[in-house]
Design a protein around this motif. Structure first.
Motif, PDB file in Angstrom:
ATOM      1  N   PRO A  52     -21.399   1.721   1.708  1.00 46.41           N
ATOM      2  CA  PRO A  52     -20.127   2.181   1.137  1.00 46.41           C
ATOM      3  C   PRO A  52     -18.938   1.731   1.986  1.00 46.41           C
ATOM      4  O   PRO A  52     -19.060   1.509   3.193  1.00 46.41           O
ATOM      5  CB  PRO A  52     -20.261   3.707   1.143  1.00 46.41           C
ATOM      6  CG  PRO A  52     -21.285   3.995   2.191  1.00 46.41           C
ATOM      7  CD  PRO A  52     -22.232   2.842   2.172  1.00 46.41           C
TER       8      PRO A  52
ATOM      9  N   ASN B  11     -18.015  -7.623 -10.799  1.00 45.15           N
ATOM     10  CA  ASN B  11     -18.329  -7.332  -9.401  1.00 45.15           C
ATOM     11  C   ASN B  11     -18.130  -8.568  -8.534  1.00 45.15           C
ATOM     12  O   ASN B  11     -18.421  -9.687  -8.971  1.00 45.15           O
ATOM     13  CB  ASN B  11     -19.782  -6.849  -9.258  1.00 45.15           C
ATOM     14  CG  ASN B  11     -19.997  -5.478  -9.857  1.00 45.15           C
ATOM     15  OD1 ASN B  11     -19.192  -4.566  -9.647  1.00 45.15           O
ATOM     16  ND2 ASN B  11     -21.080  -5.315 -10.614  1.00 45.15           N
TER      17      ASN B  11
ATOM     18  N   GLU C 147     -23.800  -2.676  -6.730  1.00 48.08           N
ATOM     19  CA  GLU C 147     -23.615  -1.227  -6.744  1.00 48.08           C
ATOM     20  C   GLU C 147     -24.641  -0.505  -5.875  1.00 48.08           C
ATOM     21  O   GLU C 147     -24.375   0.582  -5.370  1.00 48.08           O
ATOM     22  CB  GLU C 147     -23.681  -0.707  -8.180  1.00 48.08           C
ATOM     23  CG  GLU C 147     -22.533  -1.207  -9.052  1.00 48.08           C
ATOM     24  CD  GLU C 147     -22.624  -0.670 -10.468  1.00 48.08           C
ATOM     25  OE1 GLU C 147     -23.613   0.026 -10.770  1.00 48.08           O
ATOM     26  OE2 GLU C 147     -21.705  -0.948 -11.266  1.00 48.08           O
TER      27      GLU C 147
ATOM     28  N   ARG D 287     -17.726  -6.085   3.345  1.00 45.64           N
ATOM     29  CA  ARG D 287     -18.730  -5.169   2.835  1.00 45.64           C
ATOM     30  C   ARG D 287     -20.101  -5.801   3.064  1.00 45.64           C
ATOM     31  O   ARG D 287     -20.350  -6.932   2.625  1.00 45.64           O
ATOM     32  CB  ARG D 287     -18.504  -4.900   1.349  1.00 45.64           C
ATOM     33  CG  ARG D 287     -19.285  -3.710   0.845  1.00 45.64           C
ATOM     34  CD  ARG D 287     -18.927  -3.357  -0.576  1.00 45.64           C
ATOM     35  NE  ARG D 287     -19.694  -2.191  -1.000  1.00 45.64           N
ATOM     36  CZ  ARG D 287     -19.759  -1.753  -2.244  1.00 45.64           C
ATOM     37  NH1 ARG D 287     -19.081  -2.388  -3.200  1.00 45.64           N
ATOM     38  NH2 ARG D 287     -20.482  -0.697  -2.549  1.00 45.64           N
TER      39      ARG D 287
ATOM     40  N   TYR E 181       0.877  -1.177   0.000  1.00 44.17           N
ATOM     41  CA  TYR E 181       0.000   0.000   0.000  1.00 44.17           C
ATOM     42  C   TYR E 181       0.914   1.227   0.000  1.00 44.17           C
ATOM     43  O   TYR E 181       1.861   1.295   0.785  1.00 44.17           O
ATOM     44  CB  TYR E 181      -0.905  -0.006   1.232  1.00 44.17           C
ATOM     45  CG  TYR E 181      -1.821   1.194   1.356  1.00 44.17           C
ATOM     46  CD1 TYR E 181      -2.804   1.445   0.398  1.00 44.17           C
ATOM     47  CD2 TYR E 181      -1.714   2.069   2.436  1.00 44.17           C
ATOM     48  CE1 TYR E 181      -3.652   2.537   0.510  1.00 44.17           C
ATOM     49  CE2 TYR E 181      -2.560   3.160   2.561  1.00 44.17           C
ATOM     50  CZ  TYR E 181      -3.528   3.389   1.588  1.00 44.17           C
ATOM     51  OH  TYR E 181      -4.369   4.471   1.698  1.00 44.17           O
TER      52      TYR E 181
ATOM     53  N   VAL F 181      -8.945  -3.439   4.470  1.00 45.12           N
ATOM     54  CA  VAL F 181      -8.576  -2.021   4.421  1.00 45.12           C
ATOM     55  C   VAL F 181      -7.193  -1.878   5.056  1.00 45.12           C
ATOM     56  O   VAL F 181      -6.874  -2.568   6.028  1.00 45.12           O
ATOM     57  CB  VAL F 181      -9.572  -1.110   5.163  1.00 45.12           C
ATOM     58  CG1 VAL F 181     -10.874  -0.987   4.389  1.00 45.12           C
ATOM     59  CG2 VAL F 181      -9.835  -1.609   6.577  1.00 45.12           C
TER      60      VAL F 181
ATOM     61  N   PRO G 147     -14.402   2.374   2.353  1.00 46.10           N
ATOM     62  CA  PRO G 147     -13.352   3.321   1.958  1.00 46.10           C
ATOM     63  C   PRO G 147     -12.816   3.021   0.562  1.00 46.10           C
ATOM     64  O   PRO G 147     -12.838   1.864   0.107  1.00 46.10           O
ATOM     65  CB  PRO G 147     -12.272   3.095   3.029  1.00 46.10           C
ATOM     66  CG  PRO G 147     -13.000   2.533   4.203  1.00 46.10           C
ATOM     67  CD  PRO G 147     -14.108   1.711   3.640  1.00 46.10           C
ATOM     68  N   GLU G 148     -12.349   4.054  -0.116  1.00 49.56           N
ATOM     69  CA  GLU G 148     -11.823   3.884  -1.471  1.00 49.56           C
ATOM     70  C   GLU G 148     -10.673   2.888  -1.520  1.00 49.56           C
ATOM     71  O   GLU G 148     -10.444   2.231  -2.532  1.00 49.56           O
ATOM     72  CB  GLU G 148     -11.365   5.232  -2.029  1.00 49.56           C
ATOM     73  CG  GLU G 148     -12.509   6.167  -2.396  1.00 49.56           C
ATOM     74  CD  GLU G 148     -12.027   7.427  -3.089  1.00 49.56           C
ATOM     75  OE1 GLU G 148     -10.837   7.462  -3.490  1.00 49.56           O
ATOM     76  OE2 GLU G 148     -12.815   8.371  -3.219  1.00 49.56           O
ATOM     77  N   CYS G 149      -9.924   2.787  -0.415  1.00 53.18           N
ATOM     78  CA  CYS G 149      -8.762   1.894  -0.376  1.00 53.18           C
ATOM     79  C   CYS G 149      -9.143   0.433  -0.127  1.00 53.18           C
ATOM     80  O   CYS G 149      -8.282  -0.448  -0.143  1.00 53.18           O
ATOM     81  CB  CYS G 149      -7.773   2.366   0.680  1.00 53.18           C
ATOM     82  SG  CYS G 149      -8.505   2.600   2.315  1.00 53.18           S
ATOM     83  N   TRP G 150     -10.436   0.171   0.115  1.00 52.47           N
ATOM     84  CA  TRP G 150     -10.901  -1.198   0.365  1.00 52.47           C
ATOM     85  C   TRP G 150     -10.668  -2.077  -0.861  1.00 52.47           C
ATOM     86  O   TRP G 150     -10.850  -1.644  -2.005  1.00 52.47           O
ATOM     87  CB  TRP G 150     -12.386  -1.177   0.699  1.00 52.47           C
ATOM     88  CG  TRP G 150     -13.003  -2.524   0.967  1.00 52.47           C
ATOM     89  CD1 TRP G 150     -13.059  -3.169   2.165  1.00 52.47           C
ATOM     90  CD2 TRP G 150     -13.674  -3.378   0.028  1.00 52.47           C
ATOM     91  NE1 TRP G 150     -13.726  -4.378   2.037  1.00 52.47           N
ATOM     92  CE2 TRP G 150     -14.109  -4.530   0.721  1.00 52.47           C
ATOM     93  CE3 TRP G 150     -13.944  -3.283  -1.332  1.00 52.47           C
ATOM     94  CZ2 TRP G 150     -14.794  -5.570   0.118  1.00 52.47           C
ATOM     95  CZ3 TRP G 150     -14.629  -4.325  -1.962  1.00 52.47           C
ATOM     96  CH2 TRP G 150     -15.051  -5.454  -1.235  1.00 52.47           C
TER      97      TRP G 150
END
Length: 325
Positions: free
Chosen positions: A113, A130, A108, A80, A68, A143, A115-118
């Motif tokens: 939601p 997906n 979707e 999620r 990362y 994460v 985090p973007e880094c997930w």
């Protein structure tokens, strides 16, 4: 020995299980128990469980090491989960006794939601680009553990990103009767999954540290191989868990030759967990930090500073390690 970087959706039990109407002793609000029958499951037989390597199932929270921001990082488990509307629709579907695999998810729109880094865990099925939710309606994933993220402060306590090291508990390389706590380069743990154990994890079944001075450690999956396990038979395993010192563990995970992982938990056999004196606390432990102390300084409040002070010391058991700040 675990499939690197993977999170199993739910490790299959070694035995065919049956659901009883008694409340679960393992999960709150679960009005039923899942107990093992005496029949070995098809998945276990197909994976040739008889030639698999049995290891201790350690009671903690799952972690993962991967890159990362261009360096090796510890990642925390974050599934999620569906939002309230989708979860209600899914539960109604299950109450109709239909197969959860037949439920249609709109990834979707149906999920909370993250985090973007997930990132999703490896080996998660993909459909039209997906990830496919598991039978519980969750999408396992990770994460990164940022240094100042209070939500993952116990994860943060076992890593030092400046030196790229982690606090790891495992068997001593030359003495299987001895545990060892050492500072391991994160690069040595890349693409591995581990278990975080300690004071504030899962009720602290191993009695590590205290509320005032918490202690947490990482343990690689498959680190504790079981040497004296009997044949994979319900009655023999039950006797082993109840009467053998080495059986005072949460459960067994078999690492099969084809990469498959098969488990049995004490709860599957009607036995309780946690227990007062687990096997992990029966072994002496050596602190072996392997750090060149020249020029290395730690925050006085961090675990690395504490362990550097007691480097090369041996303790009768993990519980005897007292954190002093």
């Amino acid at each position: 020995m675990r499939r690197l970087g993977s999170v199993q959706r739910k490790l299959p039990c070694a035995f065919v299980t049956q659901v009883t109407e008694e409340p679960s002793a393992k999960r709150e609000h679960q009005p039923y128990k899942v107990l093992a029958t005496e029949i070995i499951s098809h998945k276990a037989l197909d994976a040739d469980i008889y030639s698999a390597i049995p290891t201790e199932k350690v009671d903690g929270t799952c972690c993962y090491v991967t890159t990362y921001k261009g360096q090796p990082y510890l990642w925390a488990r974050l599934d999620r989960k569906p939002n309230k509307v989708a979860e209600k629709r899914f539960k109604n579907f299950l109450h109709s006794k239909q197969n959860p695999k037949d439920f249609f998810w709109n990834v979707e729109e149906d999920f909370k939601p993250v985090p973007e880094c997930w990132i999703p865990a490896k080996e998660i099925e993909q459909l039209n680009g997906n990830p496919v939710p598991d039978e519980n309606g969750h999408i396992p994933g990770w994460v990164p553990v940022e240094k100042n993220n209070k939500q993952y402060c116990w994860h943060s306590s076992v890593v030092n990103y400046e030196l790229e090291i982690a606090l790891v508990l495992k068997l001593h390389a030359d003495d299987p009767g001895l545990l060892e706590i050492s500072a391991v380069p994160l690069t040595d743990l890349l693409e591995q999954t581990l278990e975080l154990i300690g004071t504030n994890i899962n009720g602290n079944p191993y009695g590590l540290g205290s509320k005032k001075h918490p202690l947490h450690l990482l343990t690689p999956h498959g680190a504790f191989q079981i040497r004296s396990l009997p044949t994979v038979r319900h009655s023999e395993l039950l006797s082993w868990f109840e009467g053998c010192r080495e059986g005072k563990i949460e459960g067994i995970v078999w690492h099969c030759n084809d990469g498959c992982l098969i488990k049995v938990h004490r709860h599957h056999l009607g036995l309780r967990w946690p227990i007062p004196d687990p096997y992990m606390n029966s072994k002496p432990v050596l602190v072996n930090m392997n750090l060149n102390k020249c020029g290395i300084t730690f925050d006085t409040r961090c675990l690395f500073n504490h362990f550097s002070k007691i480097d090369n010391q041996k303790f009768s058991r993990l519980k005897d390690i007292i954190i002093e700040v």
